[in-house]
Design an enzyme around this catalytic site. Sequence first.
Site, PDB file in Angstrom:
ATOM      1  N   HIS A   1      -5.015  -5.255  -1.868  1.00 64.01           N
ATOM      2  CA  HIS A   1      -5.764  -5.137  -0.617  1.00 64.01           C
ATOM      3  C   HIS A   1      -6.776  -6.278  -0.515  1.00 64.01           C
ATOM      4  O   HIS A   1      -7.993  -6.082  -0.563  1.00 64.01           O
ATOM      5  CB  HIS A   1      -6.445  -3.772  -0.562  1.00 64.01           C
ATOM      6  CG  HIS A   1      -5.499  -2.641  -0.320  1.00 64.01           C
ATOM      7  ND1 HIS A   1      -4.593  -2.204  -1.279  1.00 64.01           N
ATOM      8  CD2 HIS A   1      -5.298  -1.855   0.767  1.00 64.01           C
ATOM      9  CE1 HIS A   1      -3.888  -1.191  -0.772  1.00 64.01           C
ATOM     10  NE2 HIS A   1      -4.296  -0.972   0.461  1.00 64.01           N
TER      11      HIS A   1
ATOM     12  N   SER B   1       0.855  -1.191   0.000  1.00 63.62           N
ATOM     13  CA  SER B   1       0.000   0.000   0.000  1.00 63.62           C
ATOM     14  C   SER B   1       0.894   1.246   0.000  1.00 63.62           C
ATOM     15  O   SER B   1       1.686   1.428  -0.914  1.00 63.62           O
ATOM     16  CB  SER B   1      -0.962  -0.027   1.191  1.00 63.62           C
ATOM     17  OG  SER B   1      -2.010   0.906   1.024  1.00 63.62           O
TER      18      SER B   1
ATOM     19  N   GLU C   1      -1.732  -2.436  -8.124  1.00 65.42           N
ATOM     20  CA  GLU C   1      -2.968  -2.759  -7.410  1.00 65.42           C
ATOM     21  C   GLU C   1      -3.517  -1.455  -6.838  1.00 65.42           C
ATOM     22  O   GLU C   1      -2.823  -0.437  -6.817  1.00 65.42           O
ATOM     23  CB  GLU C   1      -2.705  -3.776  -6.296  1.00 65.42           C
ATOM     24  CG  GLU C   1      -1.728  -3.314  -5.217  1.00 65.42           C
ATOM     25  CD  GLU C   1      -2.369  -2.491  -4.106  1.00 65.42           C
ATOM     26  OE1 GLU C   1      -3.584  -2.639  -3.860  1.00 65.42           O
ATOM     27  OE2 GLU C   1      -1.654  -1.680  -3.487  1.00 65.42           O
TER      28      GLU C   1
END
Length: 348
Positions: free
Chosen positions: A318, A143, A248
């Site tokens: 995620h 992230s 992502e």
Amino acid sequence: MNRRTFVKASTMGMLLSQSSLLFAKNSSRSEGQSIFPKRLKEGDTIVLVAPAGALNQKVELDIAVESFQAMGLKVQVGKHVLDRDGYFAGKDEDRAADINDAFADPTIKGIFAIRGGWGCNRILPFLDFDLIAKNPKILFGYSDITTLLNSLYQRTGLVSFHGPVGVSYWGQDQAQQMRQMIFEGGKFTIQNQPDKDEKALTQRKNRIQVINSGSVEGRLVGGNLTVLTSMVGTPYFPDMQGKILFLEDVDESIYRIDRYLSTLQLAGKLQQLAGVAFGQCTDCNPEKGYGGFTLLQILEHYFKPLGIPAYMGGQFGHVRDNNILPVGVKVELNADLGSLRLLESPVS
């Protein structure tokens, strides 16, 4: 407050002025040179750091510590992990200090982010890249940690790991993959797990969708699309020439995914790639009503004309069962299989 709100809160002008000064101070690595961290072994000491968002509850720290202890590791906690400065886990200088201290400490063998959020861009001017290059260690997270993984590879050549943070779900599959990759240094193939519904006639979950067929070799860079795009134009953005890019995201409208990819295209970055693996875009739903695009349509718009092997639907991002991807390692991407095969050990 979600990650997108965090990104809006950044002050990039200040960051760029500070980072340009630091860039002159710390020399970049030789192009193409990778540094492999030493593998972990049972009984090694790792440290948990919080380079971005603050923890919501102390119990999250307890869960993270216990998860790594269950994998046979000793766990220390960074000095500022429980600090709070607004939505950050302490002041920028202090969050960076925990990372610098961890790389400098010979008793620490691995550095694991306890959570993401937003804030890693802000600590880049305070990281000692020369120190890091001289003391290569495992760095692990995803992230917002995308910033650290790619900037450390760009500035030092250090191979690092895109995978669950401390507060993420750690199950037997994640523990086994970390053992294979980081304890044993194995070269294996990373791909989606089969559907666990034994009654289904075909794979329904974790399906790959091919954008461009084929296979290609290259070094792996990437991570969260929003965070990676926020680094464009800085001396920390990874070189894309001949690389395999993995992406992502989470909680983004499709038009924002379009915007970020447009930025990378206009900056001339997508045109340099050898291949693309797009993982999960969790809660990234098409706009309601006439005229909306699907995620696949947006990805096809940018990657099909390039003619490079590309696929979407990889099991990373995620999601609960988040595969570990080593940034800076040479891999073979097979778009038809939706796989990334390690061509070298990610640890020494």
